[in-house]
Motif scaffolding. Structure first.
Motif, PDB file in Angstrom:
ATOM      1  N   GLN A 237      -8.685 -12.380 -10.305  1.00 44.66           N
ATOM      2  CA  GLN A 237     -10.104 -12.736 -10.238  1.00 44.66           C
ATOM      3  C   GLN A 237     -10.655 -13.094 -11.611  1.00 44.66           C
ATOM      4  N   ALA A 238     -10.174 -12.394 -12.657  1.00 40.44           N
ATOM      5  CA  ALA A 238     -10.619 -12.727 -14.011  1.00 40.44           C
ATOM      6  C   ALA A 238     -10.193 -14.137 -14.385  1.00 40.44           C
ATOM      7  N   ARG A 239      -8.949 -14.480 -14.034  1.00 41.01           N
ATOM      8  CA  ARG A 239      -8.471 -15.843 -14.326  1.00 41.01           C
ATOM      9  C   ARG A 239      -9.246 -16.877 -13.516  1.00 41.01           C
ATOM     10  N   HIS A 240      -9.531 -16.540 -12.262  1.00 42.22           N
ATOM     11  CA  HIS A 240     -10.302 -17.469 -11.428  1.00 42.22           C
ATOM     12  C   HIS A 240     -11.688 -17.721 -12.023  1.00 42.22           C
ATOM     13  N   ARG A 241     -12.326 -16.659 -12.513  1.00 41.89           N
ATOM     14  CA  ARG A 241     -13.646 -16.838 -13.113  1.00 41.89           C
ATOM     15  C   ARG A 241     -13.584 -17.745 -14.331  1.00 41.89           C
ATOM     16  N   LYS A 242     -12.549 -17.536 -15.166  1.00 40.60           N
ATOM     17  CA  LYS A 242     -12.404 -18.375 -16.357  1.00 40.60           C
ATOM     18  C   LYS A 242     -12.192 -19.836 -15.973  1.00 40.60           C
ATOM     19  N   GLU A 243     -11.325 -20.059 -14.981  1.00 40.24           N
ATOM     20  CA  GLU A 243     -11.065 -21.434 -14.540  1.00 40.24           C
ATOM     21  C   GLU A 243     -12.331 -22.063 -13.952  1.00 40.24           C
ATOM     22  N   GLN A 244     -13.095 -21.253 -13.234  1.00 41.05           N
ATOM     23  CA  GLN A 244     -14.339 -21.771 -12.651  1.00 41.05           C
ATOM     24  C   GLN A 244     -15.326 -22.163 -13.752  1.00 41.05           C
ATOM     25  N   ARG A 245     -15.441 -21.306 -14.794  1.00 36.63           N
ATOM     26  CA  ARG A 245     -16.350 -21.644 -15.898  1.00 36.63           C
ATOM     27  C   ARG A 245     -15.890 -22.892 -16.640  1.00 36.63           C
ATOM     28  N   ASP A 246     -14.579 -22.977 -16.869  1.00 33.00           N
ATOM     29  CA  ASP A 246     -14.055 -24.169 -17.550  1.00 33.00           C
ATOM     30  C   ASP A 246     -14.342 -25.426 -16.744  1.00 33.00           C
ATOM     31  N   LEU A 247     -14.174 -25.329 -15.410  1.00 35.11           N
ATOM     32  CA  LEU A 247     -14.427 -26.497 -14.563  1.00 35.11           C
ATOM     33  C   LEU A 247     -15.902 -26.879 -14.582  1.00 35.11           C
ATOM     34  N   GLN A 248     -16.776 -25.882 -14.554  1.00 36.55           N
ATOM     35  CA  GLN A 248     -18.199 -26.187 -14.594  1.00 36.55           C
ATOM     36  C   GLN A 248     -18.590 -26.857 -15.900  1.00 36.55           C
ATOM     37  N   SER A 249     -17.957 -26.447 -16.992  1.00 39.25           N
ATOM     38  CA  SER A 249     -18.241 -27.098 -18.275  1.00 39.25           C
ATOM     39  C   SER A 249     -17.808 -28.556 -18.251  1.00 39.25           C
ATOM     40  N   ARG A 250     -16.613 -28.802 -17.698  1.00 38.18           N
ATOM     41  CA  ARG A 250     -16.128 -30.191 -17.596  1.00 38.18           C
ATOM     42  C   ARG A 250     -17.053 -31.037 -16.720  1.00 38.18           C
ATOM     43  N   ILE A 251     -17.486 -30.437 -15.579  1.00 42.13           N
ATOM     44  CA  ILE A 251     -18.355 -31.171 -14.658  1.00 42.13           C
ATOM     45  C   ILE A 251     -19.690 -31.497 -15.318  1.00 42.13           C
ATOM     46  N   THR A 252     -20.244 -30.518 -16.027  1.00 41.79           N
ATOM     47  CA  THR A 252     -21.517 -30.759 -16.720  1.00 41.79           C
ATOM     48  C   THR A 252     -21.395 -31.883 -17.730  1.00 41.79           C
ATOM     49  N   GLN A 253     -20.294 -31.884 -18.492  1.00 39.60           N
ATOM     50  CA  GLN A 253     -20.089 -32.941 -19.493  1.00 39.60           C
ATOM     51  C   GLN A 253     -19.940 -34.302 -18.843  1.00 39.60           C
ATOM     52  N   LYS A 254     -19.183 -34.356 -17.742  1.00 42.51           N
ATOM     53  CA  LYS A 254     -18.989 -35.630 -17.054  1.00 42.51           C
ATOM     54  C   LYS A 254     -20.308 -36.184 -16.525  1.00 42.51           C
ATOM     55  N   LYS A 255     -21.146 -35.325 -15.951  1.00 42.41           N
ATOM     56  CA  LYS A 255     -22.405 -35.787 -15.380  1.00 42.41           C
ATOM     57  C   LYS A 255     -23.377 -36.237 -16.464  1.00 42.41           C
ATOM     58  N   LYS A 256     -23.306 -35.597 -17.631  1.00 43.92           N
ATOM     59  CA  LYS A 256     -24.177 -36.020 -18.724  1.00 43.92           C
ATOM     60  C   LYS A 256     -23.806 -37.406 -19.222  1.00 43.92           C
ATOM     61  N   GLN A 257     -22.494 -37.704 -19.234  1.00 40.78           N
ATOM     62  CA  GLN A 257     -22.026 -38.984 -19.749  1.00 40.78           C
ATOM     63  C   GLN A 257     -22.098 -40.098 -18.712  1.00 40.78           C
ATOM     64  N   ALA A 258     -22.383 -39.754 -17.461  1.00 36.61           N
ATOM     65  CA  ALA A 258     -22.396 -40.774 -16.397  1.00 36.61           C
ATOM     66  C   ALA A 258     -23.623 -41.665 -16.526  1.00 36.61           C
ATOM     67  N   SER A 259     -23.431 -42.938 -16.194  1.00 36.73           N
ATOM     68  CA  SER A 259     -24.542 -43.895 -16.150  1.00 36.73           C
ATOM     69  C   SER A 259     -24.962 -44.082 -14.707  1.00 36.73           C
ATOM     70  N   LYS A 260     -26.012 -44.888 -14.493  1.00 31.99           N
ATOM     71  CA  LYS A 260     -26.467 -45.132 -13.128  1.00 31.99           C
ATOM     72  C   LYS A 260     -25.371 -45.761 -12.273  1.00 31.99           C
ATOM     73  N   LYS A 261     -24.565 -46.628 -12.887  1.00 32.74           N
ATOM     74  CA  LYS A 261     -23.530 -47.322 -12.123  1.00 32.74           C
ATOM     75  C   LYS A 261     -22.364 -46.403 -11.776  1.00 32.74           C
ATOM     76  N   THR A 262     -22.060 -45.461 -12.695  1.00 35.27           N
ATOM     77  CA  THR A 262     -20.889 -44.596 -12.473  1.00 35.27           C
ATOM     78  C   THR A 262     -21.238 -43.236 -11.897  1.00 35.27           C
ATOM     79  N   ARG A 263     -22.543 -42.969 -11.699  1.00 31.42           N
ATOM     80  CA  ARG A 263     -22.944 -41.629 -11.283  1.00 31.42           C
ATOM     81  C   ARG A 263     -22.335 -41.214  -9.951  1.00 31.42           C
TER      82      ARG A 263
END
Length: 305
Positions: A5-31
């Protein structure tokens, strides 16, 4: 299970960070494409975590992968950034609960662990308190305001005394002007008239009919002052409890050939001329602005004995 469960939480946080970064860099066309990719990554991670938990528990692979995915994602979200002991408790309870079939959602809903304050109720309570305070202040102001009814009454009585008049109180029912005129005409022994047809009418009904008939026969003198069509106005005079006013008094003075004196507050007297000359009879009415609950009111003023 704790390590997993500890590893799952870490992986979940890492994924959320990646998702947040991707959405910030997305444009209207690529959103849209970025959102789809993020949803896919979350689904894959959830499926991977579910499989690992099932393997650790020695359970067979579930037939409905969507149910497992939904339940596992919910458990992971509940335990993200939680203390180790709380995460352990929540994780254990979650695995012991029977699975309830439900449709998987692209956006995981985070249940509230503590009851949030109801903002709508707080706003309503604040508004009610403000209204209560305003009502209290208004009531306090009323205590210090002069009694308009009492003051008007005192001045009217003084005006009557100066003119040798006493008051015949008329019922405040919407017909007061006509009833007061009828009382005055009876004191002056002036015939009230008849309603439509040959049946004699008594009291305010006859006076109403007389006012409507005169206005109808002299439309040019009254129509410019009306705010509604003449037929509707005449109907209100004849058949309803609509209040009478200046126009009706003018019509009645002409109809009965009697001057009308209206005593008002502060001793003012408004005289409505009948056009009958110096030999015309006179009637007296008392006009109140504050003295009665319905508002404006007329009483009959008779000569003192």
């Amino acid at each position: 299970m704790d390590e997993l469960q500890a590893r799952h939480r870490k992986e979940q946080r890492d994924l959320q960070s990646r998702i947040t970064q991707k959405k910030k860099q997305a444009s209207k066309k690529t959103r849209k494409g970025v959102n789809d990719e993020c949803d896919k990554l979350e689904a894959e991670l959830g499926q991977k975590h579910a499989a690992e938990v099932a393997a650790l528990n020695g359970d067979a692979a579930p037939q409905d992968e969507e149910v497992v995915l939904s339940e596992q994602l919910e458990g992971l979200i509940l335990n993200v950034d939680a203390p180790e002991d709380v995460a352990k408790t929540n994780g254990t309870e979650h695995t012991q609960q029977p699975s309830v079939p439900q449709e998987a959602s692209d956006d995981a809903v985070v249940p509230s662990q503590s009851k949030k304050p109801n903002r709508a109720k707080a706003r309503l309570a604040k508004r009610a308190a403000e209204q209560e305070e305003q009502a209290r202040q208004a009531a306090e102001e009323v205590k210090h305001m002069p009694d308009m009814k009492q003051q008007e009454r005192g001045r009217m009585l003084e005006g009557m005394k100066q003119r040798g008049l006493h008051e015949k109180e008329i019922r405040a029912d919407g017909h007061c002007l006509y009833s007061a005129v009828a009382d005055q005409l009876e004191q002056l022994q002036v015939r009230l008239g008849t309603v439509v047809g040959d049946k004699p009418a008594l009291g305010y009904k006859a006076v109403r009919s007389a006012a409507a008939e005169y206005i109808e026969q002299h439309q040019d003198d009254f129509v410019p002052f009306l705010e509604e069509p003449l037929p509707e106005y005449l109907h209100k005079i004849r058949d309803t409890g609509e209040w009478g006013g200046q126009l009706e008094l003018m019509a009645l003075a002409k109809t009965y050939g009697t001057d009308i004196n209206v005593l008002q507050d502060f001793g003012r007297v408004e005289k409505i001329d009948s056009g009958s000359g110096s030999d015309a009879k006179e009637m007296w009415l008392g006009y109140y602005k504050h003295g009665f609950g319905l508002g404006e009111h007329y009483n009959s003023l008779r000569k003192a004995p």
